[in-house]
Motif scaffolding. Structure first.
Motif, PDB file in Angstrom:
ATOM      1  N   ALA A  59       0.737  -1.564   0.255  1.00 60.04           N
ATOM      2  CA  ALA A  59      -0.003   0.174  -0.115  1.00 60.04           C
ATOM      3  C   ALA A  59       0.984   1.581   0.291  1.00 60.04           C
ATOM      4  CB  ALA A  59      -0.992  -0.304   0.808  1.00 60.04           C
ATOM      5  N   TRP A  60       2.332   1.477   0.716  1.00 52.85           N
ATOM      6  CA  TRP A  60       2.733   2.837   0.842  1.00 52.85           C
ATOM      7  C   TRP A  60       3.541   2.965  -0.712  1.00 52.85           C
ATOM      8  CZ3 TRP A  60       0.506   4.235   5.118  1.00 52.85           C
ATOM      9  CH2 TRP A  60       0.359   3.456   6.086  1.00 52.85           C
ATOM     10  N   THR A  61       3.307   1.741  -1.666  1.00 49.30           N
ATOM     11  CA  THR A  61       4.688   1.558  -3.458  1.00 49.30           C
ATOM     12  C   THR A  61       3.059   2.286  -3.906  1.00 49.30           C
ATOM     13  OG1 THR A  61       4.099  -0.417  -3.240  1.00 49.30           O
ATOM     14  CG2 THR A  61       6.156   0.329  -1.584  1.00 49.30           C
ATOM     15  N   MET A  62       1.826   2.294  -3.048  1.00 43.89           N
ATOM     16  CA  MET A  62       0.823   3.228  -4.753  1.00 43.89           C
ATOM     17  C   MET A  62       1.205   4.429  -5.093  1.00 43.89           C
ATOM     18  SD  MET A  62      -2.100   0.240  -3.965  1.00 43.89           S
ATOM     19  CE  MET A  62      -2.357  -1.453  -4.164  1.00 43.89           C
ATOM     20  N   GLY A  63       1.177   3.951  -6.474  1.00 51.11           N
ATOM     21  CA  GLY A  63       0.945   5.806  -7.413  1.00 51.11           C
ATOM     22  C   GLY A  63       0.050   5.895  -7.355  1.00 51.11           C
ATOM     23  N   GLY A  64      -1.536   5.244  -6.825  1.00 53.54           N
ATOM     24  CA  GLY A  64      -2.994   5.878  -7.125  1.00 53.54           C
ATOM     25  C   GLY A  64      -3.311   5.598  -8.340  1.00 53.54           C
ATOM     26  N   LEU A  65      -4.199   6.652  -8.961  1.00 55.03           N
ATOM     27  CA  LEU A  65      -4.868   7.153 -10.067  1.00 55.03           C
ATOM     28  C   LEU A  65      -3.852   7.906 -11.194  1.00 55.03           C
ATOM     29  CD1 LEU A  65      -8.500   7.939  -9.603  1.00 55.03           C
ATOM     30  CD2 LEU A  65      -7.552   6.143 -10.517  1.00 55.03           C
ATOM     31  N   SER A  66      -2.531   8.676 -10.635  1.00 53.21           N
ATOM     32  CA  SER A  66      -1.896   9.668 -11.848  1.00 53.21           C
ATOM     33  C   SER A  66      -0.312   8.910 -11.932  1.00 53.21           C
ATOM     34  CB  SER A  66      -1.408  10.581 -10.594  1.00 53.21           C
ATOM     35  OG  SER A  66      -0.749  10.281  -9.402  1.00 53.21           O
ATOM     36  N   GLY A  67      -0.047   7.831 -10.751  1.00 47.02           N
ATOM     37  CA  GLY A  67       0.904   6.768 -11.013  1.00 47.02           C
ATOM     38  C   GLY A  67       2.374   7.333 -10.248  1.00 47.02           C
ATOM     39  N   HIS A  68       3.654   6.010 -10.843  1.00 44.68           N
ATOM     40  CA  HIS A  68       4.678   7.136 -10.476  1.00 44.68           C
ATOM     41  C   HIS A  68       5.528   7.808 -12.031  1.00 44.68           C
ATOM     42  CE1 HIS A  68       4.959   5.581  -6.337  1.00 44.68           C
ATOM     43  NE2 HIS A  68       4.273   4.647  -6.677  1.00 44.68           N
TER      44      HIS A  68
END
Length: 300
Positions: free
Chosen positions: A60-69
């Motif tokens: 969970a702490w590495t996820m980029g969400g909808l905008s990504g990394h």
């Protein structure tokens, strides 16, 4: 689709998908609270001034969400483009493996490296034909390895649709090494509940370890079959071909204190009520598929 693409896919093994990427948010109490509420996990280690994050939150702490990394390397996108171009345009997550080396605490800043660990040869599954891609992510805090997360997907070309006469079968349960004993019990007309070998707590559904004490040792007890309707919903939509809505889906509280999701039988869907006493029975819902259901006491 030709096997000629496989050597090109294989060349991506060992290539970095992310280098020294930074988690978008530090480990924080609100996310821990939301996670625990969603999982129903009330362990005291995840609360208070000395709280740690649940180990299973590692990804969970590495996820980029909808905008990504923005710091992801091009290798992963190139690999996906190559698979898409070869006709493997669908994707499904298949499994993950995690290893925990140290607890994460609120305020910790996460960095991570990701590598394309392996690309399988072409495999044929019920979904279709494709390649399994495994990515390994090493999660660090202040340069120290905190855990490792392996995530596996299948990039595939969908199989031809089955004839309509087979499409209306109920979905079959997914049986794996963690729950096979439960389904063996169902086959013998026994509803088996796991019991922790450490703290002796009963748990359902089946899990590989205890949420309370962490012990991986367990045995089983057989449920007596008595229960009550703890909560329920009536399903109207969406319509699945194998089911005939409306029907009631209930959360049953067994006399032993654990709860399970099942169907209530013996009364119309609109007569199901919270607190209604029910008793376990095993029902053959289709040839080759028997399930535990709960009949309203005094009915049928």
């Amino acid at each position: 689709m030709s096997e000629d693409v496989y050597p090109r896919l294989k060349a991506y093994e060992g290539q970095a998908a992310a280098v020294a990427a930074v988690g978008k948010d530090p480990v924080n109490e609100p996310m821990i609270r939301h996670w625990c509420e969603a999982m129903g996990d009330t362990h005291p280690a995840y609360q208070g001034p000395d709280a740690v994050a649940p180990p299973t939150m590692l990804q969970a702490w590495t996820m980029g969400g909808l905008s990504g990394h923005t710091d992801r390397s091009a290798a992963y996108d190139e690999l996906f483009a190559l698979l898409d171009g070869a006709g493997y345009t669908s994707v499904v997550a298949t499994d993950c493996e995690q290893e925990y080396l140290r607890p994460l605490r609120p305020g910790d800043r996460i960095t991570f490296d990701a590598v394309i660990e392996s690309v399988s040869e072409r495999k044929t599954t019920k979904l279709g034909t494709g390649h399994f891609v495994t990515t390994r992510m090493d999660v660090r805090v202040a340069g120290r390895l905190a855990g490792t997360h392996r995530f596996r997907i299948l990039k595939y070309a969908p199989a031809a649709r089955k004839p309509k006469e087979t499409e209306h079968r109920r979905p079959r349960p997914v049986i794996n090494r963690d729950n096979a004993g439960f389904w063996d019990g169902v086959a013998a007309h026994k509803l088996l509940i796991q019991r922790c070998g450490g703290c002796r707590t009963l748990r359902f559904p089946w899990l590989p370890g205890c949420n309370g004490c962490g012990s991986q040792k367990w045995d089983t007890v057989e449920a007596g079959g008595e229960g009550t309707v703890y909560s329920y919903v009536v399903m109207h939509h969406p319509r699945f071909p194998a089911f005939a809505p409306p029907y009631a889906v209930a959360l049953i509280e067994l006399a032993e204190g654990v709860r399970m999701v099942s169907n209530v039988v013996g009364v119309p869907y609109d007569k199901v009520r919270i607190g209604m006493p029910v008793r376990l029975e095993f029902q053959c819902v289709e040839p080759g598929l028997e399930l535990p259901v709960f009949r309203v006491e005094g009915e049928g």
